[in-house]
Structure formats: structure tokens, C-alpha cells
Design a protein around this motif. Sequence first.
Motif, PDB file in Angstrom:
ATOM      1  N   ILE A  59       0.866  -1.181   0.000  1.00  0.00           N
ATOM      2  CA  ILE A  59       0.000   0.000   0.000  1.00  0.00           C
ATOM      3  C   ILE A  59       0.900   1.228   0.000  1.00  0.00           C
ATOM      4  O   ILE A  59       1.750   1.381   0.881  1.00  0.00           O
ATOM      5  CB  ILE A  59      -0.923   0.004   1.230  1.00  0.00           C
ATOM      6  N   VAL A  60       0.742   2.088  -0.994  1.00  0.00           N
ATOM      7  CA  VAL A  60       1.564   3.295  -1.092  1.00  0.00           C
ATOM      8  C   VAL A  60       0.747   4.472  -0.589  1.00  0.00           C
ATOM      9  O   VAL A  60      -0.248   4.856  -1.215  1.00  0.00           O
ATOM     10  CB  VAL A  60       2.039   3.538  -2.535  1.00  0.00           C
ATOM     11  N   GLY A  61       1.159   5.032   0.542  1.00  0.00           N
ATOM     12  CA  GLY A  61       0.439   6.137   1.155  1.00  0.00           C
ATOM     13  C   GLY A  61      -0.262   5.703   2.422  1.00  0.00           C
ATOM     14  O   GLY A  61      -0.785   4.586   2.512  1.00  0.00           O
ATOM     15  N   GLY A  62      -0.250   6.575   3.412  1.00  0.00           N
ATOM     16  CA  GLY A  62      -0.907   6.265   4.689  1.00  0.00           C
ATOM     17  C   GLY A  62      -2.245   6.969   4.781  1.00  0.00           C
ATOM     18  O   GLY A  62      -3.099   6.797   3.912  1.00  0.00           O
ATOM     19  N   GLY A  63      -2.425   7.773   5.835  1.00  0.00           N
ATOM     20  CA  GLY A  63      -3.697   8.457   6.020  1.00  0.00           C
ATOM     21  C   GLY A  63      -4.829   7.475   6.247  1.00  0.00           C
ATOM     22  O   GLY A  63      -4.619   6.264   6.438  1.00  0.00           O
ATOM     23  N   SER A  64      -6.049   7.980   6.206  1.00  0.00           N
ATOM     24  CA  SER A  64      -7.213   7.115   6.428  1.00  0.00           C
ATOM     25  C   SER A  64      -7.308   6.021   5.374  1.00  0.00           C
ATOM     26  O   SER A  64      -7.589   4.866   5.691  1.00  0.00           O
ATOM     27  CB  SER A  64      -8.495   7.956   6.438  1.00  0.00           C
ATOM     28  N   ALA A  65      -7.068   6.367   4.100  1.00  0.00           N
ATOM     29  CA  ALA A  65      -7.199   5.378   3.020  1.00  0.00           C
ATOM     30  C   ALA A  65      -6.195   4.243   3.176  1.00  0.00           C
ATOM     31  O   ALA A  65      -6.550   3.058   3.104  1.00  0.00           O
ATOM     32  CB  ALA A  65      -7.019   6.058   1.662  1.00  0.00           C
ATOM     33  N   GLY A  66      -4.917   4.596   3.393  1.00  0.00           N
ATOM     34  CA  GLY A  66      -3.886   3.567   3.494  1.00  0.00           C
ATOM     35  C   GLY A  66      -4.068   2.656   4.689  1.00  0.00           C
ATOM     36  O   GLY A  66      -3.953   1.429   4.566  1.00  0.00           O
ATOM     37  N   TRP A  67      -4.392   3.237   5.835  1.00  0.00           N
ATOM     38  CA  TRP A  67      -4.445   2.425   7.046  1.00  0.00           C
ATOM     39  C   TRP A  67      -5.757   1.668   7.201  1.00  0.00           C
ATOM     40  O   TRP A  67      -5.780   0.575   7.784  1.00  0.00           O
ATOM     41  CB  TRP A  67      -4.110   3.278   8.262  1.00  0.00           C
ATOM     42  N   ILE A  68      -6.860   2.201   6.675  1.00  0.00           N
ATOM     43  CA  ILE A  68      -8.095   1.405   6.645  1.00  0.00           C
ATOM     44  C   ILE A  68      -7.900   0.206   5.717  1.00  0.00           C
ATOM     45  O   ILE A  68      -8.287  -0.928   6.054  1.00  0.00           O
ATOM     46  CB  ILE A  68      -9.296   2.260   6.183  1.00  0.00           C
ATOM     47  N   SER A  69      -7.286   0.436   4.556  1.00  0.00           N
ATOM     48  CA  SER A  69      -7.020  -0.671   3.625  1.00  0.00           C
ATOM     49  C   SER A  69      -6.129  -1.716   4.277  1.00  0.00           C
ATOM     50  O   SER A  69      -6.398  -2.928   4.202  1.00  0.00           O
ATOM     51  CB  SER A  69      -6.356  -0.138   2.349  1.00  0.00           C
ATOM     52  N   ALA A  70      -5.068  -1.266   4.938  1.00  0.00           N
ATOM     53  CA  ALA A  70      -4.147  -2.196   5.597  1.00  0.00           C
ATOM     54  C   ALA A  70      -4.854  -2.977   6.697  1.00  0.00           C
ATOM     55  O   ALA A  70      -4.685  -4.199   6.829  1.00  0.00           O
ATOM     56  CB  ALA A  70      -2.960  -1.422   6.170  1.00  0.00           C
ATOM     57  N   GLY A  71      -5.664  -2.276   7.481  1.00  0.00           N
ATOM     58  CA  GLY A  71      -6.339  -2.927   8.604  1.00  0.00           C
ATOM     59  C   GLY A  71      -7.331  -3.987   8.165  1.00  0.00           C
ATOM     60  O   GLY A  71      -7.374  -5.086   8.733  1.00  0.00           O
ATOM     61  N   LEU A  72      -8.143  -3.674   7.164  1.00  0.00           N
ATOM     62  CA  LEU A  72      -9.131  -4.649   6.701  1.00  0.00           C
ATOM     63  C   LEU A  72      -8.464  -5.843   6.040  1.00  0.00           C
ATOM     64  O   LEU A  72      -8.883  -6.999   6.233  1.00  0.00           O
ATOM     65  CB  LEU A  72     -10.109  -3.984   5.745  1.00  0.00           C
ATOM     66  N   LEU A  73      -7.411  -5.612   5.260  1.00  0.00           N
ATOM     67  CA  LEU A  73      -6.690  -6.719   4.623  1.00  0.00           C
ATOM     68  C   LEU A  73      -5.995  -7.596   5.652  1.00  0.00           C
ATOM     69  O   LEU A  73      -6.087  -8.837   5.609  1.00  0.00           O
ATOM     70  CB  LEU A  73      -5.662  -6.160   3.640  1.00  0.00           C
ATOM     71  N   ALA A  74      -5.314  -6.975   6.608  1.00  0.00           N
ATOM     72  CA  ALA A  74      -4.559  -7.743   7.598  1.00  0.00           C
ATOM     73  C   ALA A  74      -5.476  -8.527   8.518  1.00  0.00           C
ATOM     74  O   ALA A  74      -5.178  -9.667   8.890  1.00  0.00           O
ATOM     75  CB  ALA A  74      -3.668  -6.800   8.404  1.00  0.00           C
ATOM     76  N   ALA A  75      -6.609  -7.922   8.887  1.00  0.00           N
ATOM     77  CA  ALA A  75      -7.551  -8.627   9.761  1.00  0.00           C
ATOM     78  C   ALA A  75      -8.196  -9.796   9.022  1.00  0.00           C
ATOM     79  O   ALA A  75      -8.331 -10.891   9.576  1.00  0.00           O
ATOM     80  CB  ALA A  75      -8.611  -7.653  10.267  1.00  0.00           C
TER      81      ALA A  75
END
Length: 515
Positions: free
Chosen positions: A6-22
Motif C-alpha cells: 500500500i503506497v500512502g498512509g492516512g485514512s485510506a492507506g491504514w483502513i485498507s491495511a487494517g481490513l486486509l490484515a484482519a
Amino acid sequence: MTKIVIVGGGSAGWISAGLLAAKHNCKDSTSVQVYVVEAPDIATVGVGEGTWPSMRNTLKDMGISETEFIKQCDVSFKQGSKFVNWQSGASDAYYHPFTLPVGLPEFNIAPYWLPLREQVSFTNAVCAQGILSEQSLAPKQISTPEYAFNLNYGYHLNAGKFGEFLKQHCTKQLGVNHIQGKVTKINNDQEGFIYSLDLDTKQQVLGDLFIDCTGFSSLLLGQHYQVPFDSKQHILMNDTAMAVQVPYENESSPIASCTISTAQQAGWTWDIGLPTRRGIGYVYSSAHCDDSVAEQTLYDYLTKTGVSADIKDNLTPRKISFAPGHRKEFWHKNVVAIGISAGFIEPLEASALVLIELSARMVAEQLPQSREHMALVAKRFNKTFSYRWQRIVDFLKLHYVLSHRDDSDYWKDMRGLDSVPDSLKELMDIWQFQSPSKQDNQHAEELFPFASFQYVLYGMGYQPKATGSAFKPQDIQESRRLFEQNQQHLSRLQKALPTNRELLSKINQYGLPRI
């Protein structure tokens, strides 16, 4: 597809990371690995402070405590939106609440309200949430468990703190890998798929699937792959915003239960109540208003809502420019764009965060197993989100088309027939003879329930040609029972619910019960 970058953090990056990782249990399994590459010197947009109720499930699926989220992200409860001066500009107002009209999904009560529309507003007749929001009451009690509710709700939040909170949770609890560095080069293989990123730290990051969360720059999808941008400025003309953060006059000031959207001569102001401050901004069309007039409009709004001269003198509006529209496709090769990198229209009805949630959830649930599989998933993703963006455009445009304001060229241009999508014209033609209903839905999972169209349509005073007077006696009796049920529900909740500020204070002191 085992390594997701995932390139970029903020709400978009970390929501994407969280849902994928969970979803893929990244903490305890190495079958899927999630990396977030974040440039340390790039600030996020940081004004997306309103969510839909869907955010509750998103946070719960990530294993986040609602109590901790509320405490750490300056969260307050959002029960919908209040629209002021949209109909005539003469102190009119209506609510679009998050709670469905009484009787749904079994019984569509809207046709039975139409003969009574001179006596009571649609929202107040079919839902308790508008009146409760007007009183700044909370949607639940301190004894209500986390994520449960008396009235459906989303959140107002501090977007900057939210991104940092998600980062800490994703890296410490969900097994997400965080890499700091700025992308300096994007490397393709012989088939045109990205296989790695070079960073300014001399590190190379390999990946199978890349998620572009780089905001307006759209580094991967827009810049690298040159996926065309589909402008919607001819339909929704707002392209600039002025935003400020305003402290309360005192610690006991009421916290609004809704986003307050007030129509102005060339756009509208948002007013979002957090526990420690209000987030206020003016979004407008630069073709109809210059920056100095926009700034004065913002300051005039602050004055009208009781902000003192001392506070106003210490505020410096932040200007944000944007191009309303979205990419022609959102998943190209092995890159999928999520968040502003995919598109942005305007903040009306707070659709930005929910699109992030829906996009990330679809990627997580349909994660490709191979490139052949990815082509099929990408086709489905593009079709789904092309439709969702069109529904957003139609729904937002509806707010403007229904207005009777004629105090500026802006409102006249917004109502111009050549700016109204054919899909919306068709719906409005149908609604002259029947209320919005499930028959308007083309998909099982619609972005906006038909009740949302009812709230806006009738809140704006839409006058249908037919009211449907030929009702069955038993259905008339059922509608009367439901109208009365709503009033009884309202009376009970008025006695039971604390104010937003009272509940938030108790949550910070005691926490909510865990399920």
C-alpha cells in the motif's frame, strides 16, 4: 498474490491495511503480507471528519475497541446531516438521519405520509432522530455496549489523529509492516505489471498487488499508468474549500449530533462538532466565487453561529483545491486505487470514507490468487465502483436540483438541465408518480438506501403529481399505527438519552461495555 504493498498512509492507506490484515490474519500467518509505504514529509488532506454508520463494522472487524477509538481520535457521534437554507435560503431546514423510516423494510410508509405533508415533516413523521439531533442528544447510553445503539450512528472524528491511531493498531495488533520512504521509481515487468518500488532510502520494495493511496497525486494509477480522469465538474461544480478549526466558547458547549450543511450563495458550509472543537469549512465553485469572497462568507458564518471576534482573529483558513471526478477505471494491471487517488467529488454527505471502506473490503474479500484471477476481479471491481460513483453523483446532484434558490448564478447553473445526468432525470420523472422504493435499486447492495432519497426529496419540499390515494384500508391502518409508534419511540428516547457531551464525558471516564 501474497505480498500487498500500500503506497500512502492516512485514512485510506491504514483502513485498507487494517481490513486486509484482519481478513487474512497477517499477525499469525505469512500467507499474505501487508506493507504500507509512507513518505514522512507528505501531509494528508485531513479534513474528512465525517463517517457513515458502516465505520462501526469496519472498526469492529479490525478488532478496535470503540472506547479507545473515541478517546484517542477526538470522536463524537454523528446521527446524520442537517441541511439549512438549501430549499429557499429563507431559514428552511430538514434532516437526513441515519435511522430508516419506521416500518422499513417490510412497509414503505412514505406514500401514506404524502397526504399529511402540510401537517408534519417527513423526517419527524417517520423517524425520531431529527428531533433528538436538534436537541444534541446521543444515539446510545453509557450502558449500551460498544458499537450497539438505540439510534443508528456514524462518527465525527479528528482525521489526523484517526490515521495515527489506525497506524499504531495495524502495526502492533494486526501484523502490518510499515516502511518509511518516498517512492522515487516504479519498476514494471515485461507484461507492464509493477513488480517493485525504489525508495529514497535506497530500499527496494517488491510486491504482487499495489494499492494506490497517494491522494490527489494518484502516483501509481494516475501518473504511472496514465489512467484517464473522468471530470464531473459540469455536473457538480464545487472545486475549492476553505477550512478552519474553531474552539468552543466553553467546555460545556453542546456538541452537535449531525453534520450541519448550510447553503451559501456559491456553495455550502459544513460544521462538524468534535469534543474539543468544531471543524468548519466553505466548499464552493471557483467559477462563481473568488477566494476573498469565500473567506468572507466563512467568517460571516462563524459570526452567525456565535464565534467571538477574539477567536475569529486567530483563525487562518486553509485552502484546498480539488478537481471533482474520478478515474475511468480504478483497478489497472496490478494496481488498485483507494481513496482520493481514485477520485473525489465534494464532501457533501461524507461519501469519501465510505468509499475507502467499501473498496478495501472488496479487495480483502476477493483478493486475487493469480494474475488470471486478478483480471476477473479487476473487471468486477471496476464495474462495481463505476456504478457506485455514478450513484454518488446522482445523489449529491439531487440536493441542488431540488433547490428553489435563485439568489445567484451558482444555483441557477446547478439546476440547469444540461448539468443533470440522464439517470437522475429518469428517477425524478418516476418520483412524480411514486415514492422512492426498492424498485429504484439496481443492485442488492446499494450505496444509498432508497430511504435516503426519500429524506432528501421530501425534506426539500418535492411536490409529486400524484399522492397515491387509493390505499387499502388495512394499509392505512398500519401506517397510522407506525406513525404513532414513532411518536412513542421519540418520547421514550427523549427521557432516556444523555446529550452528546454527557455521554462522551462518561465514556472517557468509564468506557463502554465490551460485547
